[in-house]
Design an enzyme around this catalytic site. Structure first.
Site: not given
Length: 166
Positions: A11, A14, A16-18, A128
């Site tokens: 993401c 690095n 939040c999402r990944s 995001d």
């Protein structure tokens, strides 16, 4: 199997999402008894958060769903990752474009959107949640659970992996 299957989630920062994908996918891999076969990592295209733990809101949403992300630390994706990892999965189109700009003919990695296997979600990208409220982080967990299960199922079929049943 002598060579591990290496999966990298990417993401922007690095945090939040990944890392959510890293933690959830890693747990699904362990639950399937495949941690000796599948290696999991995450990275960001940006360098703002290198060495930092996932966002506190990310960790809270993941923990509420039963996932521990506290051991993860942000790192920046490198062009070499496209040579090292078998699957490099971007959380959105902007990060996918960044990765594809590095991709070369001899690149080994399968580079794709993380949600590409689950069009039924209605999402192409994992939104995001950084600038939003807690519901955005919960939504990321739900989407990542769906996408992670789809990718694990895909890898099991694609690589004919033996799944351990409890």
């Amino acid at each position: 199997m002598s060579k591990k299957i290496k999966v990298l989630f990417v993401c922007l920062g690095n945090i939040c999402r990944s890392p959510t994908a890293d933690g959830i996918f890693r747990q699904l891999v362990a639950n399937a008894g495949l941690q000796e076969v599948i290696q999991v990592d995450s990275a960001g295209t940006g360098d703002w958060h290198i060495g930092k733990a996932p966002d506190a809101r990310t960790q809270a949403a993941a923990k509420k769903a039963g996932y521990d992300l506290s051991h993860l630390r942000a790192r920046q994706v490198k062009p070499q990752d496209l040579q090292t990892f078998d699957y490099v999965l971007a959380m959105d189109e902007a990060n996918l474009a960044h990765l594809r700009a590095w991709q070369q003919a001899q690149t080994y990695a399968h580079v794709d959107l993380f949600l590409s296997l689950v069009p039924e979600t209605g999402y192409q990208a994992v939104p995001d949640p950084y600038y939003g409220g807690p519901q955005g982080f919960d939504q990321v967990v739900r989407l990542v659970e769906i996408g992670s299960q789809a990718w694990l199922t895909y890898l099991i079929k694609q690589h004919k992996l033996p799944v351990k049943t409890p």
